[in-house]
Design a protein around this motif. Structure first.
Motif, PDB file in Angstrom:
ATOM      1  N   SER A 160       0.825  -1.215   0.000  1.00  0.00           N
ATOM      2  CA  SER A 160       0.000   0.000   0.000  1.00  0.00           C
ATOM      3  C   SER A 160       0.860   1.266   0.000  1.00  0.00           C
ATOM      4  N   GLN A 161       2.143   1.133   0.347  1.00  0.00           N
ATOM      5  CA  GLN A 161       3.052   2.292   0.371  1.00  0.00           C
ATOM      6  C   GLN A 161       3.781   2.488  -0.958  1.00  0.00           C
ATOM      7  N   ALA A 162       3.537   1.591  -1.916  1.00  0.00           N
ATOM      8  CA  ALA A 162       4.236   1.704  -3.203  1.00  0.00           C
ATOM      9  C   ALA A 162       3.877   3.026  -3.900  1.00  0.00           C
ATOM     10  N   TYR A 163       4.878   3.618  -4.554  1.00  0.00           N
ATOM     11  CA  TYR A 163       4.648   4.770  -5.424  1.00  0.00           C
ATOM     12  C   TYR A 163       4.883   4.256  -6.838  1.00  0.00           C
ATOM     13  N   CYS A 164       3.786   3.882  -7.489  1.00  0.00           N
ATOM     14  CA  CYS A 164       3.935   3.209  -8.793  1.00  0.00           C
ATOM     15  C   CYS A 164       2.889   3.713  -9.789  1.00  0.00           C
ATOM     16  N   PRO A 165       2.856   5.050 -10.023  1.00  0.00           N
ATOM     17  CA  PRO A 165       1.839   5.596 -10.927  1.00  0.00           C
ATOM     18  C   PRO A 165       2.029   5.162 -12.376  1.00  0.00           C
ATOM     19  N   TYR A 166       3.222   4.683 -12.737  1.00  0.00           N
ATOM     20  CA  TYR A 166       3.503   4.342 -14.137  1.00  0.00           C
ATOM     21  C   TYR A 166       3.165   2.889 -14.428  1.00  0.00           C
ATOM     22  N   SER A 167       3.687   1.985 -13.608  1.00  0.00           N
ATOM     23  CA  SER A 167       3.419   0.558 -13.860  1.00  0.00           C
ATOM     24  C   SER A 167       2.112   0.104 -13.213  1.00  0.00           C
ATOM     25  N   LYS A 168       1.675   0.797 -12.168  1.00  0.00           N
ATOM     26  CA  LYS A 168       0.508   0.363 -11.359  1.00  0.00           C
ATOM     27  C   LYS A 168       0.745  -1.038 -10.772  1.00  0.00           C
ATOM     28  N   PHE A 169       1.999  -1.416 -10.654  1.00  0.00           N
ATOM     29  CA  PHE A 169       2.364  -2.749 -10.156  1.00  0.00           C
ATOM     30  C   PHE A 169       2.942  -2.579  -8.759  1.00  0.00           C
ATOM     31  N   ARG A 170       2.116  -2.887  -7.763  1.00  0.00           N
ATOM     32  CA  ARG A 170       2.522  -2.673  -6.367  1.00  0.00           C
ATOM     33  C   ARG A 170       3.377  -3.834  -5.871  1.00  0.00           C
ATOM     34  N   VAL A 171       4.510  -3.479  -5.258  1.00  0.00           N
ATOM     35  CA  VAL A 171       5.374  -4.492  -4.649  1.00  0.00           C
ATOM     36  C   VAL A 171       5.700  -4.052  -3.228  1.00  0.00           C
ATOM     37  N   GLY A 172       5.532  -4.973  -2.297  1.00  0.00           N
ATOM     38  CA  GLY A 172       5.917  -4.731  -0.905  1.00  0.00           C
ATOM     39  C   GLY A 172       6.996  -5.715  -0.517  1.00  0.00           C
ATOM     40  N   ALA A 173       7.873  -5.294   0.372  1.00  0.00           N
ATOM     41  CA  ALA A 173       8.937  -6.188   0.843  1.00  0.00           C
ATOM     42  C   ALA A 173       9.102  -6.008   2.336  1.00  0.00           C
ATOM     43  N   CYS A 174       9.536  -7.076   3.001  1.00  0.00           N
ATOM     44  CA  CYS A 174       9.872  -6.972   4.421  1.00  0.00           C
ATOM     45  C   CYS A 174      11.046  -7.896   4.709  1.00  0.00           C
ATOM     46  N   ILE A 175      12.017  -7.383   5.436  1.00  0.00           N
ATOM     47  CA  ILE A 175      13.201  -8.154   5.841  1.00  0.00           C
ATOM     48  C   ILE A 175      13.125  -8.389   7.339  1.00  0.00           C
ATOM     49  N   VAL A 204       9.392   2.397  -5.614  1.00  0.00           N
ATOM     50  CA  VAL A 204       9.269   3.850  -5.753  1.00  0.00           C
ATOM     51  C   VAL A 204       9.683   4.201  -7.171  1.00  0.00           C
ATOM     52  N   GLU A 205       8.696   4.547  -7.990  1.00  0.00           N
ATOM     53  CA  GLU A 205       8.967   4.806  -9.410  1.00  0.00           C
ATOM     54  C   GLU A 205       9.293   6.277  -9.659  1.00  0.00           C
ATOM     55  N   ASN A 206       9.617   6.589 -10.908  1.00  0.00           N
ATOM     56  CA  ASN A 206      10.064   7.928 -11.268  1.00  0.00           C
ATOM     57  C   ASN A 206       9.599   8.228 -12.689  1.00  0.00           C
ATOM     58  N   ALA A 207       9.319   9.509 -12.957  1.00  0.00           N
ATOM     59  CA  ALA A 207       8.907   9.915 -14.304  1.00  0.00           C
ATOM     60  C   ALA A 207       9.981   9.560 -15.334  1.00  0.00           C
ATOM     61  N   ALA A 208      11.237   9.588 -14.914  1.00  0.00           N
ATOM     62  CA  ALA A 208      12.324   9.047 -15.738  1.00  0.00           C
ATOM     63  C   ALA A 208      12.389   7.561 -15.393  1.00  0.00           C
ATOM     64  N   TYR A 209      11.683   6.757 -16.127  1.00  0.00           N
ATOM     65  CA  TYR A 209      11.367   5.378 -15.725  1.00  0.00           C
ATOM     66  C   TYR A 209      12.514   4.554 -15.118  1.00  0.00           C
ATOM     67  N   PRO A 210      13.709   4.539 -15.753  1.00  0.00           N
ATOM     68  CA  PRO A 210      14.754   3.651 -15.217  1.00  0.00           C
ATOM     69  C   PRO A 210      15.266   4.058 -13.834  1.00  0.00           C
ATOM     70  N   VAL A 211      14.931   5.244 -13.394  1.00  0.00           N
ATOM     71  CA  VAL A 211      15.410   5.742 -12.106  1.00  0.00           C
ATOM     72  C   VAL A 211      14.644   5.112 -10.931  1.00  0.00           C
ATOM     73  N   GLY A 212      13.480   4.574 -11.195  1.00  0.00           N
ATOM     74  CA  GLY A 212      12.672   3.962 -10.141  1.00  0.00           C
ATOM     75  C   GLY A 212      13.398   2.809  -9.462  1.00  0.00           C
ATOM     76  N   THR A 213      13.023   2.541  -8.221  1.00  0.00           N
ATOM     77  CA  THR A 213      13.675   1.452  -7.482  1.00  0.00           C
ATOM     78  C   THR A 213      12.645   0.407  -7.046  1.00  0.00           C
ATOM     79  N   CYS A 214      13.121  -0.807  -6.925  1.00  0.00           N
ATOM     80  CA  CYS A 214      12.275  -1.919  -6.501  1.00  0.00           C
ATOM     81  C   CYS A 214      12.107  -1.935  -4.980  1.00  0.00           C
TER      82      CYS A 214
END
Ligand SMILES: O=c1ccn([C@H]2C[C@H](O)[C@@H](CO)O2)c(=O)[nH]1
Ligand SMILES: [Zn+2]
Length: 142
Positions: free
Chosen positions: A25-40, A53-63
């Motif tokens: 629910s905390q994902a910022y994914c307005p481009y892919s709309k593909f939500r991913v959550g992780a916990c360690i 956390v995605e970015n308007a410059a697509y490759p800059v986003g992080t998983c």
């Protein structure tokens, strides 16, 4: 011989999965709309979450996985017991190649990665299965 990652209890795994699923629910994914959550789960028993956390410059986003590990490392954690990754798809998604290498830096070959699908089911693989014959810190000259 590489160190063996200590096993996760059923109770820890339950918490790990709930937190990874909630983190979607905390994902910022307005481009892919593909939500991913992780916990360690850290060796000291703490849970550290991440989301993509995605970015308007697509490759800059992080998983989600790299956000979680980066957060945990910066908080001072160096040893980890398990990772859970959650998406809304079925079968469950697995970490991308860049994340596999990123995670490998901080984990042993037996480190378990739990991958949750959108219905709460999961598969589990070790880091050595996800990234066999991998390159790591010990390969660099001293
Ligand atoms: O294991 C994965 C796979 C994909 N993503 C993200 C990257 C991007 O924001 C979106 C679509 O690839 O999902 C992750 O966070 N983890
Ligand atoms: Zn990734």
């Amino acid at each position: 011989m590489p160190p063996i990652t200590s096993p996760v209890t059923a109770q820890e795994l339950e918490i790990l999965s709930v937190k990874a699923i909630e983190a979607k629910s905390q994902a910022y994914c307005p481009y892919s709309k593909f939500r991913v959550g992780a916990c360690i789960l850290t060796e000291s028993g703490e849970f550290v979450v991440g989301a993509n956390v995605e970015n308007a410059a697509y490759p800059v986003g992080t998983c989600a996985e790299r956000v979680a590990f980066g957060t945990a490392v910066v908080a001072g954690h160096k040893k980890f017991k398990a990772l859970a990754v959650a998406t809304d798809i079925k079968p469950a998604a697995s970490p991308c190649g860049m994340c596999r290498q990123f995670i490998r830096e901080f984990t042993s070959p037996s480190f378990p990665v739990y991958m949750y699908d959108g219905e709460g089911g999961y598969k589990v693989m070790t880091m050595d299965e996800l990234l066999p014959d991998s390159f790591g810190p010990d390969h660099l000259p001293k």
